[in-house]
Design an enzyme around this catalytic site. Sequence first.
Site, PDB file in Angstrom:
ATOM      1  N   HIS A   1     -36.879  -7.229 -80.562  1.00 40.41           N
ATOM      2  CA  HIS A   1     -37.179  -8.663 -80.588  1.00 40.41           C
ATOM      3  C   HIS A   1     -37.510  -9.095 -82.010  1.00 40.41           C
ATOM      4  O   HIS A   1     -37.898  -8.285 -82.854  1.00 40.41           O
ATOM      5  CB  HIS A   1     -38.351  -9.006 -79.659  1.00 40.41           C
ATOM      6  CG  HIS A   1     -39.693  -8.571 -80.183  1.00 40.41           C
ATOM      7  ND1 HIS A   1     -40.473  -9.358 -80.999  1.00 40.41           N
ATOM      8  CD2 HIS A   1     -40.386  -7.408 -80.026  1.00 40.41           C
ATOM      9  CE1 HIS A   1     -41.585  -8.722 -81.299  1.00 40.41           C
ATOM     10  NE2 HIS A   1     -41.555  -7.541 -80.724  1.00 40.41           N
ATOM     11  N   CYS A   2     -37.329 -10.407 -82.280  1.00 36.11           N
ATOM     12  CA  CYS A   2     -37.837 -11.017 -83.505  1.00 36.11           C
ATOM     13  C   CYS A   2     -38.838 -12.078 -83.074  1.00 36.11           C
ATOM     14  O   CYS A   2     -39.495 -11.929 -82.052  1.00 36.11           O
ATOM     15  CB  CYS A   2     -36.711 -11.577 -84.366  1.00 36.11           C
ATOM     16  SG  CYS A   2     -35.688 -12.809 -83.541  1.00 36.11           S
ATOM     17  N   THR A   3     -38.983 -13.133 -83.832  1.00 39.36           N
ATOM     18  CA  THR A   3     -40.015 -14.113 -83.496  1.00 39.36           C
ATOM     19  C   THR A   3     -39.669 -14.965 -82.292  1.00 39.36           C
ATOM     20  O   THR A   3     -40.556 -15.516 -81.647  1.00 39.36           O
ATOM     21  CB  THR A   3     -40.263 -15.045 -84.694  1.00 39.36           C
ATOM     22  OG1 THR A   3     -39.009 -15.596 -85.124  1.00 39.36           O
ATOM     23  CG2 THR A   3     -40.910 -14.281 -85.835  1.00 39.36           C
ATOM     24  N   THR A   4     -38.386 -15.094 -81.975  1.00 32.65           N
ATOM     25  CA  THR A   4     -37.995 -15.962 -80.857  1.00 32.65           C
ATOM     26  C   THR A   4     -36.948 -15.343 -79.939  1.00 32.65           C
ATOM     27  O   THR A   4     -36.650 -15.921 -78.905  1.00 32.65           O
ATOM     28  CB  THR A   4     -37.415 -17.294 -81.390  1.00 32.65           C
ATOM     29  OG1 THR A   4     -36.289 -17.022 -82.212  1.00 32.65           O
ATOM     30  CG2 THR A   4     -38.457 -18.068 -82.175  1.00 32.65           C
ATOM     31  N   ARG A   5     -36.382 -14.192 -80.280  1.00 33.21           N
ATOM     32  CA  ARG A   5     -35.242 -13.660 -79.544  1.00 33.21           C
ATOM     33  C   ARG A   5     -35.496 -12.265 -79.002  1.00 33.21           C
ATOM     34  O   ARG A   5     -36.113 -11.435 -79.668  1.00 33.21           O
ATOM     35  CB  ARG A   5     -34.000 -13.586 -80.449  1.00 33.21           C
ATOM     36  CG  ARG A   5     -33.661 -14.856 -81.144  1.00 33.21           C
ATOM     37  CD  ARG A   5     -32.432 -14.671 -82.005  1.00 33.21           C
ATOM     38  NE  ARG A   5     -32.184 -15.847 -82.821  1.00 33.21           N
ATOM     39  CZ  ARG A   5     -31.001 -16.238 -83.234  1.00 33.21           C
ATOM     40  NH1 ARG A   5     -29.939 -15.555 -82.918  1.00 33.21           N
ATOM     41  NH2 ARG A   5     -30.863 -17.331 -83.967  1.00 33.21           N
TER      42      ARG A   5
END
Length: 517
Positions: free
Chosen positions: A42-46
């Site tokens: 994951h990243c900050t939104t995905r």
Amino acid sequence: MSDQKNLPSSRKRYAQGNPTEELARRLIHLSGGPDNLVEVMHCTTRIRLKLKNDHPINEAELQQIKEVQNINRLPGQLQIIVGPELVYKLHRKMNIVLRQYENSAHLQTSAEGQAGTASQVDQLSESQHPYRRRGIAGRIIQVATVFSDILIPILPLFIAAGILLGLVTILQSSSWVAEDAVWFRLLGLLTSSAFQVISVLFGYHAVKRFGGTPAIGAVLGIAMSQPDLAILIGHTTMQGVNTMVAPQFSYQGAMMPIILASLVMAWIEKGIRRILPPSASTLLAPAISLITGGTLAILLISPIAIWLGEWIGQWLEYLFTYGGTLFGFILGGIYSTIVLTGLHQGIQALEIALISDPHVGVNFLLPIWSMANMAQGGAGLAVYLATRNPELRKVALSGSITAFLGITEPIALGVNLKLGRPFLSAAIGGAVGGAYVGLHHVVASSFGLTGIPMLVYIVPFGELNFIHYMIGFVLAAGIAFLTTLLLGVEKPAFRYNISHFVRKFTGGAYEDQKDSQ
């Protein structure tokens, strides 16, 4: 699905009362099931899913899930945009579900099952392998995906280190605090330690990404961040910076040398494991790969990579210095489109190279990226004011605020892209804002933040740098806002949108509008 029926009944009952776990199970099911997932990141939104096969994805049903703002498909990867509020909890739940499935499967199969699963991926044919794409565009996507895969797990540390660096720089350049104050020296120690650990994590995740032993990569990373390394290879551009106050940006911790060295080490290790019998390779492969790969990395690969990185940085600096307006206009206009692919995290490799280069030492790309992000927020505000859909208004307002704080996926992918014209308007605003900051040579001291939080990177370079950044901010958001109103949100006629906007503030009744059939 097998991931559900293999769970104990108590876990099933718990999942039914846990919305996040139910969502996690549904996303896994619609992505082809647990057997189709190689890794969940994951990243900050995905949520980023690495897949064995792209075909089982049920894209239509994924788009219908309320919590899913948008999806993006890349070769061998599925990106599900869920927003910053949900991404961390959902990532944890998905990994828990997958571990439960693996534990259930291991009760019925031997330990050889894991090796069999891995070999199935390796044995895919050239046409079936998800990471193999023909053509220049496919190659570029592969390279950028590698950078993203390595950067995303340590992105929170990047942001934390960047904020610390900004605070230390501001305090050091002002007369607000004495440099021998204990708390200030402690802040500087935390900052320098964060940047030293980054090189270790680079090595760890890079070797892991290339299929080697991650711990050996961590050793490589810390070796390449040692102060004595520059003396060993005869590199004379070390900067005499007090690392108790500010981290040292020079040869140590450069990203590209570590990634290239990790690739070579992983190749050597996998080659040794193919040649030697399993019992011998377990003992010898890590040591041999560390000695040979580490020697090649330090004495050959890294100096070449450093020279190449400095050359690229100097060319970018030349384009920025003598063609800043056009440079900023193009990059500011296309950045949001790059974000659509999810490969924008890989661009940070260029930013790190610029900061690490003693001939450049600043980040002039980040202010341009920031203008593109602020334009998305401005377009989102126009959607909020122009639309009559209450649910869309709610999402547009919260997403716009988030964009101004540096996270744009909720508004860019969840609202603007779906409506079409607001996304185009944001590209126009980003191009104008990027041209302005490029014209006035606005620079930043670090990377990882945009929007309002990015001010900690802007202020250290003086009052004019700050003023021009804020003017670019207003231009990008304002032009995107006005262009969205002119092009339309839900109606094709710009006259209606302007009328709607005015009547919101005058209190007048809405004109009857007939939808085009």
